[in-house]
Design an enzyme around this catalytic site. Structure first.
Site, mmCIF file in Angstrom:
data_model
loop_
_atom_site.group_PDB
_atom_site.id
_atom_site.type_symbol
_atom_site.label_atom_id
_atom_site.label_comp_id
_atom_site.label_asym_id
_atom_site.label_seq_id
_atom_site.Cartn_x
_atom_site.Cartn_y
_atom_site.Cartn_z
ATOM 1 N N HIS A 151 0.839 -1.209 0.000
ATOM 2 C CA HIS A 151 0.000 0.000 0.000
ATOM 3 C C HIS A 151 0.876 1.262 0.000
ATOM 4 O O HIS A 151 0.591 2.234 -0.702
ATOM 5 C CB HIS A 151 -0.884 0.050 1.250
ATOM 6 N N LYS A 157 -1.386 -6.834 -7.603
ATOM 7 C CA LYS A 157 -1.630 -8.068 -6.855
ATOM 8 C C LYS A 157 -3.079 -8.536 -7.076
ATOM 9 O O LYS A 157 -3.352 -9.711 -7.210
ATOM 10 C CB LYS A 157 -1.348 -7.782 -5.377
#
Ligand code: PAF
Length: 290
Positions: A46, A158
């Site tokens: 993140h 991802k």
């Protein structure tokens, strides 16, 4: 020790009105804004999106919202890690400009009755194993984009199928935002970073690190011209021997449409979802053709 959110001076908007007021000030200053939608339990994957965002926008907003609409009835909504104070500390350290952390009531007020459905790219893979997942994602992401109206929004590769879904939706609905993709970040043994890795026991964690190894070997064999069907079947058998409890899919797809690829005659993507105990792991890798 629990962290006190008040000790981190990161501005936090809890309402759409507060988010918009903050963004309006930046707009009046003529600066660009990037949004990074998350469900919290932030890891370096993140944070790397924030570092990328800084190259494009002067202001970086993270949203944290564990979106009930994207969890099935038997999924992990209740136990999904909620670590807002720790997340706020990480964002403050990473020099994010704003955290948007709305309540479920703020996102889905009484009487909320709208759902966004993206067809095509959502229908297989995660869509087959998690009915309702992409509808929930599309609904919340469209709301977040319209609430913030950023110039850029960043998503991790991802969740590759999610990335393609968001791109499709933004194109179809003419939402004026550039969707940017960040590469998958990996742990030392190559396991793709994920908030759900926290569920793994020590023994499961050791097995989990083999998924990317088998995937990388499969990609190499595919790129070397090995026939996909036999190669994939062999890899699935190896994963089971290594201790994965189930392989939901381990498949070669067209990198753009996610249609099955029987022959590597265009850019491909190897996508996998496996189960280890009560944890479901997903990963994907590009497969180049020449
Ligand atoms: O990838 C996620 O964390 C979520 O699916 C997202 C994009 C924040 C929507 O809830």
């Amino acid at each position: 020790m629990a962290l006190d959110l008040k000790s981190y001076p990161l501005p936090v908007a809890r309402t759409v009105a507060d988010l918009r007021a903050e963004v309006a000030v930046w707009r009046s200053q003529g600066v660009k804004v990037a949004l990074i939608p998350t469900m919290g339990a932030l890891h370096d994957g993140h944070l790397s999106l924030g570092r990328m965002a800084r190259h494009h926008a002067e202001r970086v907003v993270y949203s944290i919202f564990v979106n009930p609409k994207q969890f099935g009835p038997n999924e992990d909504f209740d136990r999904y890690p909620r670590t807002e104070p720790e997340d706020a500390a990480k964002l403050w350290k990473a020099r994010a400009d704003l955290l948007f952390a709305p309540s479920p009531r703020e996102m889905y007020p009484e009487g909320f009755a709208t759902a966004i459905q993206v067809s095509g790219v959502t229908e297989d893979l995660e869509g087959a194993f998690r009915p309702g997942f992409f509808g929930g994602v599309a609904t919340v992401v469209s709301k977040l984009l319209l609430q913030c109206l950023p110039d850029f929004a960043f998503f991790g590769e991802k969740d590759y199928q999610q990335l393609l879904t968001v791109r499709r939706m933004v194109r179809d609905l003419d939402i004026p935002v550039a969707i940017m993709a960040g590469p998958t970040l990996r742990e030392q043994d190559g396991l793709a970073m994920s908030s759900r890795n926290a569920y793994l026991t020590r023994e499961e964690r050791a097995v989990a690190g083999q998924l990317n190894v088998i995937m990388a070997e499969t990609v190499k064999a595919l790129e070397a011209g090995k026939e996909p069907a036999a190669n994939l079947a062999d890899s699935i058998a190896r994963l089971k021997r290594l201790g994965f409890d189930a392989v939901d899919y381990f498949t070669l797809r067209d990198a753009e449409t996610l249609a099955p690829l029987d022959h590597l005659d265009r850019p491909g993507r190897l996508l996998a979802a496996v189960r280890l105990g009560g944890t479901r792991l997903i990963d994907n890798m590009p497969v180049n053709y020449s």
